[in-house]
Design a protein around this motif. Structure first.
Motif, PDB file in Angstrom:
ATOM      1  N   VAL A 192       0.819  -1.214   0.000  1.00 42.73           N
ATOM      2  CA  VAL A 192       0.000   0.000   0.000  1.00 42.73           C
ATOM      3  C   VAL A 192       0.852   1.263   0.000  1.00 42.73           C
ATOM      4  N   LEU A 193       2.053   1.177   0.534  1.00 39.83           N
ATOM      5  CA  LEU A 193       2.905   2.351   0.718  1.00 39.83           C
ATOM      6  C   LEU A 193       3.153   3.169  -0.550  1.00 39.83           C
ATOM      7  N   ASN A 206      -0.899   5.154   4.476  1.00 40.54           N
ATOM      8  CA  ASN A 206      -0.984   3.882   5.190  1.00 40.54           C
ATOM      9  C   ASN A 206      -2.107   3.990   6.225  1.00 40.54           C
ATOM     10  N   VAL A 207      -2.201   2.986   7.078  1.00 38.67           N
ATOM     11  CA  VAL A 207      -3.321   2.951   8.013  1.00 38.67           C
ATOM     12  C   VAL A 207      -3.304   4.131   8.987  1.00 38.67           C
ATOM     13  N   LEU A 208      -2.129   4.670   9.288  1.00 36.68           N
ATOM     14  CA  LEU A 208      -2.067   5.820  10.190  1.00 36.68           C
ATOM     15  C   LEU A 208      -2.738   7.044   9.576  1.00 36.68           C
ATOM     16  N   LYS A 235      -9.770  11.263  -0.013  1.00 36.92           N
ATOM     17  CA  LYS A 235      -8.527  11.302  -0.792  1.00 36.92           C
ATOM     18  C   LYS A 235      -7.738  10.009  -0.629  1.00 36.92           C
ATOM     19  N   ILE A 236      -7.696   9.509   0.600  1.00 34.56           N
ATOM     20  CA  ILE A 236      -6.978   8.257   0.871  1.00 34.56           C
ATOM     21  C   ILE A 236      -7.651   7.100   0.137  1.00 34.56           C
ATOM     22  N   ILE A 237      -8.962   7.004   0.282  1.00 31.82           N
ATOM     23  CA  ILE A 237      -9.711   5.917  -0.332  1.00 31.82           C
ATOM     24  C   ILE A 237      -9.601   5.968  -1.853  1.00 31.82           C
ATOM     25  N   GLU A 240      -6.048  -2.992   2.563  1.00 32.56           N
ATOM     26  CA  GLU A 240      -6.240  -2.257   3.815  1.00 32.56           C
ATOM     27  C   GLU A 240      -7.414  -2.826   4.618  1.00 32.56           C
ATOM     28  N   VAL A 241      -8.434  -3.318   3.936  1.00 31.00           N
ATOM     29  CA  VAL A 241      -9.546  -3.963   4.644  1.00 31.00           C
ATOM     30  C   VAL A 241      -9.030  -5.205   5.374  1.00 31.00           C
TER      31      VAL A 241
END
Length: 197
Positions: free
Chosen positions: A39-40, A45-47, A60-62, A74-75
């Motif tokens: 994902v990076l 990332n998740v943070l 924006k992240i999604i 990520e799920v």
């Protein structure tokens, strides 16, 4: 609660639980880090999800993850984090309790001990906050278009509470264990230090 954990479970059992919890944390932590590597490249990332304050930031992240076809990763990470949480919350709780018990046995740091025993459950409460956090993240990422946008600031509030309590637990545990080890070494490492009242 703090009166109970001053003596129970036994030192040996609590130590074993703490070590086993570290094992759980290590296994799931490494697995999650391996998945996060996919994902990076998106720059998130998740943070970033945890500290998104507004729904626009979350969008924006999604959008980035959908474009890179990694949203499903990520799920999965969020689902695995549910299993990692008992590891870190129990481990930091155990470290903290063992350190405070050692200070009790050595009869030092009375003010610190009195304050710290009142906060001893913080890592466990942080774990509970993380469970709510994971549920919200799962809802958001599983419904990228229709998620309840009002939940994003709620998520942020739980994240801040979790990290604050976890940080307090880590600092308390570190101080307690380092102080106990320092006093114990100055006394020549007695096998069974006398308990002082």
């Amino acid at each position: 609660m703090r009166a109970y954990f001053r003596a129970r479970p036994s030192h040996g059992k609590l130590g074993a639980i703490t070590i086993a919890s570290f094992g759980v944390l290590l296994v799931f932590g490494l697995l999650i880090q391996a998945l996060e590597a996919r994902v990076l490249p998106s720059g998130y990332n998740v943070l970033h999800v945890e500290f998104a304050v507004t729904a626009d930031q979350m969008d924006k992240i999604i959008t980035s993850w959908i474009a890179m076809d990694v949203l499903h990763v990520e799920v999965l990470i969020d689902q695995l984090d549910v299993f990692m949480m008992p590891g870190w919350s129990t481990m930091f709780f155990g470290v903290q309790v063992l350190g405070l018990r050692a200070l009790d046995a050595l009869g030092v740091g009375e003010r610190f001990r009195n304050a710290s025993w009142k906060l001893v459950s913080f890592p466990l409460i942080a774990g509970a906050a993380d469970t709510v956090e994971n549920a919200i993240i799962f809802h958001v990422l599983s419904n990228p278009v229709t998620y309840v946008r009002a939940l994003v600031p709620v998520l942020f509030a739980f994240v801040v509470a979790k990290w604050a309590m976890l940080f307090a637990g880590i600092v308390t545990g570190a101080i307690a264990n380092v102080a106990a080890l320092a006093v114990w070494s100055k006394r020549g490492f007695p096998i069974a230090p006398a308990i002082r009242t």
